[in-house]
Design a protein around this motif. Structure first.
Motif, PDB file in Angstrom:
ATOM      1  N   GLY A   1     -19.665  -5.236 -15.792  1.00  0.00           N
ATOM      2  CA  GLY A   1     -20.696  -6.255 -15.698  1.00  0.00           C
ATOM      3  C   GLY A   1     -20.513  -7.303 -16.786  1.00  0.00           C
ATOM      4  O   GLY A   1     -19.423  -7.590 -17.247  1.00  0.00           O
ATOM      5  N   SER A   2     -21.644  -7.862 -17.223  1.00  0.00           N
ATOM      6  CA  SER A   2     -21.611  -8.945 -18.193  1.00  0.00           C
ATOM      7  C   SER A   2     -21.333  -8.461 -19.599  1.00  0.00           C
ATOM      8  O   SER A   2     -20.991  -9.218 -20.479  1.00  0.00           O
ATOM      9  CB  SER A   2     -22.944  -9.701 -18.182  1.00  0.00           C
ATOM     10  OG  SER A   2     -23.985  -8.852 -18.626  1.00  0.00           O
ATOM     11  N   GLY A   3     -21.566  -7.161 -19.844  1.00  0.00           N
ATOM     12  CA  GLY A   3     -21.375  -6.639 -21.184  1.00  0.00           C
ATOM     13  C   GLY A   3     -22.593  -6.805 -22.070  1.00  0.00           C
ATOM     14  O   GLY A   3     -22.565  -6.474 -23.244  1.00  0.00           O
ATOM     15  N   ASP A   4     -23.704  -7.381 -21.529  1.00  0.00           N
ATOM     16  CA  ASP A   4     -24.905  -7.609 -22.325  1.00  0.00           C
ATOM     17  C   ASP A   4     -25.840  -6.415 -22.318  1.00  0.00           C
ATOM     18  O   ASP A   4     -26.765  -6.346 -23.121  1.00  0.00           O
ATOM     19  CB  ASP A   4     -25.658  -8.839 -21.787  1.00  0.00           C
ATOM     20  CG  ASP A   4     -24.823 -10.107 -21.924  1.00  0.00           C
ATOM     21  OD1 ASP A   4     -24.047 -10.167 -22.886  1.00  0.00           O
ATOM     22  OD2 ASP A   4     -24.956 -11.006 -21.077  1.00  0.00           O
ATOM     23  N   GLY A   5     -25.667  -5.489 -21.385  1.00  0.00           N
ATOM     24  CA  GLY A   5     -26.583  -4.364 -21.275  1.00  0.00           C
ATOM     25  C   GLY A   5     -26.175  -3.201 -22.150  1.00  0.00           C
ATOM     26  O   GLY A   5     -25.254  -3.283 -22.963  1.00  0.00           O
ATOM     27  N   THR A   6     -26.868  -2.073 -21.933  1.00  0.00           N
ATOM     28  CA  THR A   6     -26.608  -0.877 -22.729  1.00  0.00           C
ATOM     29  C   THR A   6     -25.325  -0.205 -22.266  1.00  0.00           C
ATOM     30  O   THR A   6     -25.083  -0.049 -21.068  1.00  0.00           O
ATOM     31  CB  THR A   6     -27.788   0.105 -22.597  1.00  0.00           C
ATOM     32  OG1 THR A   6     -28.956  -0.521 -23.114  1.00  0.00           O
ATOM     33  CG2 THR A   6     -27.514   1.381 -23.363  1.00  0.00           C
ATOM     34  N   ILE A   7     -24.509   0.200 -23.226  1.00  0.00           N
ATOM     35  CA  ILE A   7     -23.292   0.954 -22.947  1.00  0.00           C
ATOM     36  C   ILE A   7     -23.375   2.265 -23.709  1.00  0.00           C
ATOM     37  O   ILE A   7     -23.576   2.263 -24.927  1.00  0.00           O
ATOM     38  CB  ILE A   7     -22.036   0.168 -23.363  1.00  0.00           C
ATOM     39  CG1 ILE A   7     -21.922  -1.123 -22.539  1.00  0.00           C
ATOM     40  CG2 ILE A   7     -20.782   1.009 -23.173  1.00  0.00           C
ATOM     41  CD1 ILE A   7     -20.791  -2.028 -22.987  1.00  0.00           C
ATOM     42  N   VAL A   8     -23.236   3.372 -23.017  1.00  0.00           N
ATOM     43  CA  VAL A   8     -23.334   4.694 -23.638  1.00  0.00           C
ATOM     44  C   VAL A   8     -22.002   5.036 -24.286  1.00  0.00           C
ATOM     45  O   VAL A   8     -20.954   5.023 -23.627  1.00  0.00           O
ATOM     46  CB  VAL A   8     -23.714   5.768 -22.594  1.00  0.00           C
ATOM     47  CG1 VAL A   8     -23.736   7.154 -23.229  1.00  0.00           C
ATOM     48  CG2 VAL A   8     -25.074   5.445 -21.982  1.00  0.00           C
ATOM     49  N   THR A   9     -22.024   5.334 -25.592  1.00  0.00           N
ATOM     50  CA  THR A   9     -20.804   5.699 -26.313  1.00  0.00           C
ATOM     51  C   THR A   9     -20.879   7.107 -26.898  1.00  0.00           C
ATOM     52  O   THR A   9     -19.876   7.632 -27.367  1.00  0.00           O
ATOM     53  CB  THR A   9     -20.538   4.721 -27.466  1.00  0.00           C
ATOM     54  OG1 THR A   9     -21.635   4.787 -28.390  1.00  0.00           O
ATOM     55  CG2 THR A   9     -20.402   3.293 -26.957  1.00  0.00           C
ATOM     56  N   ASN A  10     -22.058   7.717 -26.862  1.00  0.00           N
ATOM     57  CA  ASN A  10     -22.286   8.998 -27.523  1.00  0.00           C
ATOM     58  C   ASN A  10     -22.196  10.133 -26.512  1.00  0.00           C
ATOM     59  O   ASN A  10     -22.889  10.117 -25.486  1.00  0.00           O
ATOM     60  CB  ASN A  10     -23.670   8.973 -28.185  1.00  0.00           C
ATOM     61  CG  ASN A  10     -23.941  10.177 -29.058  1.00  0.00           C
ATOM     62  OD1 ASN A  10     -23.881  11.307 -28.586  1.00  0.00           O
ATOM     63  ND2 ASN A  10     -24.255   9.939 -30.311  1.00  0.00           N
ATOM     64  N   ALA A  11     -21.352  11.136 -26.777  1.00  0.00           N
ATOM     65  CA  ALA A  11     -21.163  12.252 -25.839  1.00  0.00           C
ATOM     66  C   ALA A  11     -22.449  13.053 -25.667  1.00  0.00           C
ATOM     67  O   ALA A  11     -22.718  13.575 -24.581  1.00  0.00           O
ATOM     68  CB  ALA A  11     -20.037  13.163 -26.323  1.00  0.00           C
ATOM     69  N   ARG A  12     -23.259  13.159 -26.720  1.00  0.00           N
ATOM     70  CA  ARG A  12     -24.535  13.889 -26.611  1.00  0.00           C
ATOM     71  C   ARG A  12     -25.471  13.175 -25.645  1.00  0.00           C
ATOM     72  O   ARG A  12     -26.143  13.811 -24.820  1.00  0.00           O
ATOM     73  CB  ARG A  12     -25.190  13.998 -27.997  1.00  0.00           C
ATOM     74  CG  ARG A  12     -26.407  14.915 -28.044  1.00  0.00           C
ATOM     75  CD  ARG A  12     -27.035  14.915 -29.426  1.00  0.00           C
ATOM     76  NE  ARG A  12     -27.697  13.655 -29.719  1.00  0.00           N
ATOM     77  CZ  ARG A  12     -28.938  13.363 -29.319  1.00  0.00           C
ATOM     78  NH1 ARG A  12     -29.632  14.225 -28.587  1.00  0.00           N
ATOM     79  NH2 ARG A  12     -29.480  12.210 -29.642  1.00  0.00           N
ATOM     80  N   HIS A  13     -25.516  11.858 -25.723  1.00  0.00           N
ATOM     81  CA  HIS A  13     -26.345  11.080 -24.803  1.00  0.00           C
ATOM     82  C   HIS A  13     -25.840  11.245 -23.362  1.00  0.00           C
ATOM     83  O   HIS A  13     -26.641  11.353 -22.423  1.00  0.00           O
ATOM     84  CB  HIS A  13     -26.331   9.601 -25.185  1.00  0.00           C
ATOM     85  CG  HIS A  13     -26.857   9.331 -26.564  1.00  0.00           C
ATOM     86  ND1 HIS A  13     -26.748   8.101 -27.174  1.00  0.00           N
ATOM     87  CD2 HIS A  13     -27.505  10.141 -27.439  1.00  0.00           C
ATOM     88  CE1 HIS A  13     -27.294   8.162 -28.383  1.00  0.00           C
ATOM     89  NE2 HIS A  13     -27.756   9.385 -28.561  1.00  0.00           N
ATOM     90  N   PHE A  14     -24.518  11.222 -23.209  1.00  0.00           N
ATOM     91  CA  PHE A  14     -23.927  11.359 -21.874  1.00  0.00           C
ATOM     92  C   PHE A  14     -24.330  12.694 -21.243  1.00  0.00           C
ATOM     93  O   PHE A  14     -24.723  12.745 -20.072  1.00  0.00           O
ATOM     94  CB  PHE A  14     -22.407  11.240 -21.976  1.00  0.00           C
ATOM     95  CG  PHE A  14     -21.685  11.379 -20.664  1.00  0.00           C
ATOM     96  CD1 PHE A  14     -21.741  10.382 -19.711  1.00  0.00           C
ATOM     97  CD2 PHE A  14     -20.940  12.518 -20.388  1.00  0.00           C
ATOM     98  CE1 PHE A  14     -21.081  10.516 -18.497  1.00  0.00           C
ATOM     99  CE2 PHE A  14     -20.267  12.658 -19.186  1.00  0.00           C
ATOM    100  CZ  PHE A  14     -20.336  11.643 -18.235  1.00  0.00           C
ATOM    101  N   HIS A  15     -24.240  13.779 -22.015  1.00  0.00           N
ATOM    102  CA  HIS A  15     -24.616  15.093 -21.501  1.00  0.00           C
ATOM    103  C   HIS A  15     -26.086  15.121 -21.103  1.00  0.00           C
ATOM    104  O   HIS A  15     -26.445  15.630 -20.017  1.00  0.00           O
ATOM    105  CB  HIS A  15     -24.339  16.158 -22.555  1.00  0.00           C
ATOM    106  CG  HIS A  15     -24.887  17.514 -22.204  1.00  0.00           C
ATOM    107  ND1 HIS A  15     -24.352  18.304 -21.205  1.00  0.00           N
ATOM    108  CD2 HIS A  15     -25.950  18.215 -22.705  1.00  0.00           C
ATOM    109  CE1 HIS A  15     -25.053  19.422 -21.097  1.00  0.00           C
ATOM    110  NE2 HIS A  15     -26.012  19.383 -22.004  1.00  0.00           N
ATOM    111  N   ALA A  16     -26.959  14.558 -21.953  1.00  0.00           N
ATOM    112  CA  ALA A  16     -28.386  14.558 -21.644  1.00  0.00           C
ATOM    113  C   ALA A  16     -28.668  13.718 -20.401  1.00  0.00           C
ATOM    114  O   ALA A  16     -29.506  14.094 -19.563  1.00  0.00           O
ATOM    115  CB  ALA A  16     -29.181  14.029 -22.833  1.00  0.00           C
ATOM    116  N   LEU A  17     -27.976  12.604 -20.240  1.00  0.00           N
ATOM    117  CA  LEU A  17     -28.174  11.757 -19.059  1.00  0.00           C
ATOM    118  C   LEU A  17     -27.714  12.467 -17.784  1.00  0.00           C
ATOM    119  O   LEU A  17     -28.292  12.274 -16.709  1.00  0.00           O
ATOM    120  CB  LEU A  17     -27.421  10.435 -19.226  1.00  0.00           C
ATOM    121  CG  LEU A  17     -28.060   9.427 -20.190  1.00  0.00           C
ATOM    122  CD1 LEU A  17     -27.085   8.299 -20.509  1.00  0.00           C
ATOM    123  CD2 LEU A  17     -29.354   8.861 -19.591  1.00  0.00           C
TER     124      LEU A  17
END
Length: 466
Positions: free
Chosen positions: A392-408
């Motif tokens: 996308g535009s790159g202006d939104g949220t980008i997940v970089t944390n593995a802990r966040h990824f697992h929770a999502l």
């Protein structure tokens, strides 16, 4: 939120700047006794009488001996980084002076801070949520514009705001469904099931986008490995030198010059690429060392995020070979670029009319001359485009944390369970239970729901002074 942890009431001190000699070193002190402890060393003013967010210049003394001339930054809680009284001492950057100042503060009643304890206190005092606190460490470790921008977006609450809004709406529905249970005999419905369906759909779209962003986030945080492969003397080392704009690899007309892999890092438009120049791949070679190099090349190609397959565009017999490689990489699901090199040797390429004629033509190939540097910038842009596909535009949220990824991932699974429950018209108490599971995993990301052990683990990865 957790209650007070062990050592919560202590005043803590640590060096906030990197160790070593520098013009200035900053010592951070935080806690209820921060002002009183430093006040005893700072004879120039009564710090207890000074306003918050002010600077003060003077001498630090201990038992009459001058330690250093410093600048003190005074921040009163709760409007400070940690939410407590904070003093930051900017002194000269001599390790000897910094150690003496810290030792004097320790003798005054403070203790050394644990790794990440300043940021942990900011979290526990409500100055940051857990996702924002973790972004602080990411921002400190950022080594490209993209990684810094992503960490700053999360630290300023962009990611948390999206999750918090979703969590509040789910809590509202959960409360209404549970209220229905108190009126079960009257068969009333307070929660609009259609609106809940709509909310679950919106949440699934948002969660799906965040999960998809993790691929890009992982690249932004850790970089992307690019294996440059091809037959001997295709120009791989020349291409590496052209990309880096320096003579990093040995270039020779003799096939098989590169015997081992060479790795270098290149920043293109804020994305970190780890370029791997591999030994030329050929099936038959009597050179034992070259055989080992070829084996390592194949290993690097398998492990790489992107494969740049370099071939000689002036070789009229290359089409069949490149077609087979293209099919093989496609079958393996590898992201790749086909790069035709040595177009300076091809008749008709680069003529004033702009006509390009090469022996091999594929719709997704890039034609370059690594030797002359022709269209190397085009190749760089194609690499970035390949990485950023779907970003996308790159202006939104980008997940970089593995802990966040697992929770999502758990959030996505629980949303699917809620939807199935609504489809099957399950009783309200079971739907409410499914919503609670979703709320739990959302809370895991922002820190509304967590444990002391988990906090200790997360903040232990921070630097001491942060």
């Amino acid at each position: 939120m957790l209650g007070k942890l062990a050592g919560w009431e202590d005043t803590i001190v640590a060096l906030a700047t990197p160790p070593g000699v520098g013009a200035i070193g900053v010592i951070r002190v935080s806690g209820s006794r921060a002002v009183a402890i430093v006040d005893k060393l700072f004879a120039s003013k009564e710090l207890a009488e000074q306003a918050t967010h002010t600077l003060h210049v003077g001498l630090l003394r201990e038992e009459g001996e001058v330690l250093d001339e410093v600048v003190l930054s005074l921040f009163r809680g709760p409007k400070s980084y940690t939410g407590e009284d904070v003093i930051e001492i900017s002194s000269h950057g001599s390790p000897y002076i910094l150690e003496r100042v810290i030792a004097a503060i320790l003798r005054g009643g403070a203790r050394l801070a644990k790794a990440g304890e300043f940021t942990q206190r900011a979290f526990l005092n409500g100055r940051l949520d857990l996702a924002q606190a973790e972004a602080v460490a990411d921002l400190i470790a950022a080594n490209t514009a993209a990684s810094a921008r992503t960490a700053l977006h999360t630290m300023r609450g962009g990611f948390s705001r999206e999750l918090r809004e979703l969590r509040e709406r789910l809590i509202s529905f959960s409360a209404l469904i549970e209220l229905e249970l108190d009126f079960s005999q009257e068969d009333v419905e307070f929660a609009d099931r259609t609106a809940l369906y709509r909310l679950v759909g919106e949440a699934e779209d948002m969660t799906g986008a965040l999960l998809e962003s993790f691929r890009l986030g992982n690249v932004i945080r850790n970089g992307v490995s690019v294996a440059i492969v091809g037959k001997p003397n295709a120009g791989k080392s020349t291409l590496l030198n052209a990309l880096l704009n320096e003579n990093r690899a040995i270039v020779s007309e003799i096939a098989g010059t590169t015997r081992d892999t060479i790795e270098e890092v290149l920043n293109i438009d804020g994305v970190l690429f780890r370029l791997i120049d591999t030994a030329g791949i050929r099936e038959h070679t009597s050179d034992v060392i070259e055989k080992i190099g070829v084996g390592r090349s194949l290993e690097k190609m398998e492990a790489a995020d992107i494969v740049v397959y370099l071939f000689d565009a002036s070789d009229g017999d290359s089409a069949a070979e490149v077609g087979l490689v293209r099919d093989e990489l496609t079958g393996k699901g590898k992201r790749f670029l086909l790069v035709g090199n040595k177009v300076d040797r091809v008749v008709g390429v680069g003529v004033p009319s702009g006509e390009r004629v090469a022996a091999v033509r594929f719709p997704d190939e890039v034609l370059i001359s690594a030797k002359e540097g022709r269209d190397v910038e085009v190749l760089k842009q194609r690499l970035v485009d390949l990485v950023m596909q779907g970003a996308g535009s790159g202006d939104g949220t980008i997940v970089t944390n593995a802990r966040h990824f697992h929770a999502l991932q758990q959030v996505a699974a629980s949303l699917e369970t809620i939807r199935k429950g609504l489809d099957e018209m399950l009783p309200g108490d079971l739907v409410a239970l499914d919503i609670r599971v979703c709320l739990h995993w959302l809370g895991e990301i922002t820190g509304e729901i967590t444990t002391e052990d988990r906090l200790d683990y997360i903040f232990s990865k921070f630097c001491i002074g942060k």
